[in-house]
Design a protein around this motif. Structure first.
Motif: not given
Length: 183
Positions: A155-157, A167-169, A172-176
């Motif tokens: 996943v690229d953030v 870019n914590p959000e 977080r979304q990638a992990v969830l």
């Protein structure tokens, strides 16, 4: 260096690990950016100053790193230790990690202990999150990631190397999404 530690544990003791999440790092030897040596210099200045507040530490660190988010991440290693059995706190903040050892280890801190993906693999889910503005997970190492971690997702953030802080959000979304039960 948490990502390399996680990868190493997964490859060494896969029975202890259900899955891994590696943040902006790959299973290769990599030279650390020159900013790390600069960070150590700034952190040593803070240590020498014997600061008693995070704001004082931040002022010392600012010439070494302009980005507030990165400074806050680095200053997260400061704490106020207890100085006696009664629990009286120290008047000065101290770093949890020994800066002298970190500084001397920079040349080898980006090393990875495994070189041959044909000898060891982690056959469970693995999420690799990379910062789009970082250089630590270039496209050319993605096939090697797949050799060591055949069930990996990438996943690229939108961030630099400090993905979680920058870019914590999105992180977080990638992990969830990764941790959602798969059918």
């Amino acid at each position: 260096m948490g990502a390399k530690a996680v990868m190493t544990v997964a490859l060494t003791h896969p029975d202890l690990v259900q899955n891994i999440i590696a943040v902006d790092n790959a299973p290769v030897d990599a030279r650390l950016q020159s900013s790390f040596a600069r960070y150590i210099q700034g952190l040593k200045k803070i240590e020498e100053a014997g600061v008693s507040s995070l704001s004082a530490a931040d002022k010392i660190l600012e010439p070494y790193e302009k980005d507030l988010v990165v400074r806050q991440f680095l200053l997260g290693n400061l704490h106020r230790p207890r100085v006696d059995p009664g629990g009286k706190p120290s008047p000065t903040l101290q770093f949890r990690n020994p800066l002298g050892i970190l500084g001397k280890s920079l040349d080898h801190m980006g090393d990875f202990p495994f070189k041959d993906p044909h000898r060891v693999r982690f056959g469970k889910p693995a999420l690799f999150v990379r910062g789009t503005k970082s250089t630590y997970v270039p496209d050319e190492v993605i096939p090697l990631i797949g050799q060591f971690f055949p069930l990996f997702e990438l996943v690229d953030v939108e961030s630099g190397h400090w993905v979680i802080s920058e870019n914590p959000e999105a992180f977080r979304q990638a992990v969830l999404k990764f941790l959602e039960p798969k059918e």
